[in-house]
Every structure is written in structure tokens, then in C-alpha cells.
Design a protein around this motif. Structure first.
Motif, PDB file in Angstrom:
ATOM      1  N   GLU A  53       2.623   9.692  16.449  1.00 59.01           N
ATOM      2  CA  GLU A  53       3.273   8.295  17.372  1.00 59.01           C
ATOM      3  C   GLU A  53       3.244   6.757  16.230  1.00 59.01           C
ATOM      4  N   GLY A  54       3.523   6.920  15.265  1.00 62.71           N
ATOM      5  CA  GLY A  54       3.871   5.397  14.510  1.00 62.71           C
ATOM      6  C   GLY A  54       2.910   5.227  14.278  1.00 62.71           C
ATOM      7  N   TRP A  55       1.144   5.772  13.721  1.00 65.30           N
ATOM      8  CA  TRP A  55       0.226   5.073  13.390  1.00 65.30           C
ATOM      9  C   TRP A  55       0.468   6.339  11.894  1.00 65.30           C
ATOM     10  N   ARG A 119      -2.749  -6.794   5.936  1.00 63.78           N
ATOM     11  CA  ARG A 119      -2.685  -4.941   6.486  1.00 63.78           C
ATOM     12  C   ARG A 119      -2.712  -4.772   7.423  1.00 63.78           C
ATOM     13  N   LEU A 120      -3.127  -5.631   8.687  1.00 60.81           N
ATOM     14  CA  LEU A 120      -3.296  -5.751  10.178  1.00 60.81           C
ATOM     15  C   LEU A 120      -2.007  -6.254  10.475  1.00 60.81           C
ATOM     16  N   LYS A 121      -1.364  -7.099   9.604  1.00 57.17           N
ATOM     17  CA  LYS A 121      -0.357  -7.889  10.265  1.00 57.17           C
ATOM     18  C   LYS A 121       0.962  -7.049  10.371  1.00 57.17           C
ATOM     19  N   THR A 122       1.060  -6.125   8.569  1.00 54.68           N
ATOM     20  CA  THR A 122       2.154  -5.426   8.569  1.00 54.68           C
ATOM     21  C   THR A 122       1.502  -4.279   9.630  1.00 54.68           C
ATOM     22  N   ALA A 123       0.775  -4.440   9.444  1.00 59.73           N
ATOM     23  CA  ALA A 123       0.831  -2.456  10.513  1.00 59.73           C
ATOM     24  C   ALA A 123       2.356  -2.038  11.652  1.00 59.73           C
ATOM     25  N   PRO A 124       2.518  -0.738  11.486  1.00 64.77           N
ATOM     26  CA  PRO A 124       3.130  -0.949  13.002  1.00 64.77           C
ATOM     27  C   PRO A 124       2.641  -0.909  13.385  1.00 64.77           C
ATOM     28  N   SER A 125       3.668  -1.192  14.778  1.00 64.69           N
ATOM     29  CA  SER A 125       3.273  -1.480  16.510  1.00 64.69           C
ATOM     30  C   SER A 125       2.255  -2.064  16.646  1.00 64.69           C
TER      31      SER A 125
END
Length: 242
Positions: A53-55, A119-125
């Protein structure tokens, strides 16, 4: 987990308690802070993405492929005491527990999506213009895979006060175990409901303890203070013997 269950910190089903998954993440995050475990972001570096689901839910299962961690010489009792102290002192009102990064992130940055680790800034969704983690809860523990999920969202203020009180008494018990010469304090007392025998031992030494909490709620031995920094922490009654 058994200690937390016996002290009514964790539970199953609906309620304002800490669930088992959240407790496991709290332990992992503490061990990350001691450099005993890697942040989840490190576990995801060497493996192919596995998205649900995108994660990205993939992580490395072979420790030989991971960076070597420095040896830790702490005993189990020392780590247990440090665990209780770590969460007594954690600034719950201003920071998020983030096992993905292995370090806390401010609620302000999480809420507004600014100054986030790469890592958080570029994470999908996830990020500034996407879904965000809701941080208006007493305890915010970010799921290291489903980044918009706070696994501690159901924990109430009163349950958190109770948890920190039990952590504080348990820490004192463990510290007494390390230094006690007359063997009055026993390890099994840690797992007795309400830490009853240990609290009875303290009462014999120091007398009954009654402390009033904020908003007129009484607690056995601890109150919640907000020091100048604004952090929500547990602090011992100033009149109590140490």
C-alpha cells in the motif's frame, strides 16, 4: 512485556493502554539510542523494496550485511534501569519517537513537514505536501513502516502518568537490586501486581507517601511537572527520601 502487563501498562483490545506492538517499538527505540540496534532506515538500505500500500516494509534479516555496532558492556539490570529512566525523561509533549530514524523528531517538524531528516522527507506518501503523522496525542510513536500511523494514539494522559509512575518505582527497585546488601529487595517484586511488596518495603523505610497530582487527581508517589523547557516528565515528590 510481562512486567508491563502485570502493572496494567499494556493490555489487549480497546482501551487507553499501550499495546504490545507499541511496547516493542519503545524497547527497540531505546536500544537504538544506546547504539545496540540499528535504525530501521539502516535495515532498509541493503535490501530491495517490498511495498505494501505504498509503504516500504522490507528490512535486512542478515546482520552480517549491516554496519558493525560498537560492543555494549552494560548488564541486563543496567539496561533495564536505563530503559525506565529514558522514558521517564523523554519529552513527550514536544517530540515523536521515531524508530525509522533511531532518534526523536520534533512534533512541530512532523506536523508542518519541515526540517525533516532526508529519509522521512523523501518517503512515499509522506512529507510536506502529503499525508502527515498526527501528533496531537499524549504518546506519539511513529510506525517505522506505515509512517503516517501513530501506534500510541490511544494512550491517554492518565495512562501515561500511571506508566511513568510505574517506570519510576521499577527503576528504583532495579537500582536497589544492584546495591542492596541485606537482600530485602527481590527481583520477583518487579512482576508483582502494583509492585506491592516493594512499595510496602519503601513505606516501612520512609513512611506512607501521598502526593496530589494536577487537576486534583491523587497519585501514589509521583506528579507530572512541566519544567521551563515545557517537557512533560515524571518527577519524584520533593519530600520523598531518596
Amino acid at each position: 512485556k510481562y512486567f508491563s502487563s502485570m502493572q496494567k501498562i499494556t493490555g489487549s483490545g480497546r482501551g487507553d493502554h499501550i499495546n504490545s506492538y507499541t511496547l516493542v517499538l519503545l524497547v527497540i527505540f531505546f536500544l537504538q539510542s544506546k547504539n545496540i540496534l540499528h535504525p530501521v532506515k539502516t535495515l532498509q538500505k541493503q535490501v530491495e523494496k517490498d511495498e505494501l500500500e505504498g509503504w516500504n516494509v522490507a528490512f535486512c534479516r542478515d546482520k552480517h550485511l549491516l554496519p558493525q555496532l560498537d560492543p555494549n558492556s552494560s548488564t541486563v539490570l543496567e539496561l533495564l534501569s536505563e530503559f525506565f529512566k529514558f522514558y521517564q525523561d523523554f519529552p513527550y509533549d514536544s517530540h515523536v519517537i521515531c524508530p525509522l530514524m533511531g532518534q526523536s523528531v520534533t512534533k512541530y517538524n512532523m506536523k508542518h513537514g519541515v526540517f525533516l531528516p532526508a529519509r522521512l522527507k523523501t518517503a512515499p506518501s509522506f512529507g510536506r505536501k502529503k499525508q502527515k503523522l498526527k501528533v496531537n496525542k499524549m504518546l506519539v510513536v511513529q510506525d517505522p513502516f506505515e509512517l503516517t500511523r501513530n501506534v500510541g494514539q490511544s494512550v491517554s494522559r492518565s495512562r501515561m502518568i500511571h506508566t511513568l509512575e510505574e517506570f519510576s518505582t521499577a527503576r528504583q527497585l532495579v537500582d536497589d537490586l544492584k546495591t542492596e546488601k541485606d537482600n530485602v529487595v527481590k527481583f520477583w517484586m518487579l512482576f508483582e501486581p502494583g509492585l506491592a511488596s516493594y512499595r510496602a518495603t519503601l513505606a516501612k523505610q520512609f513512611g506512607p507517601i501521598v502526593v496530589g497530582g494536577h487537576d486534583g487527581h491523587a497519585m501514589d508517589s509521583f506528579v507530572m511537572d512541566r519544567p521551563p523547557g515545557g517537557h512533560l516528565v515524571a518527577s519524584p515528590d520533593k519530600n520523598r527520601a531518596s
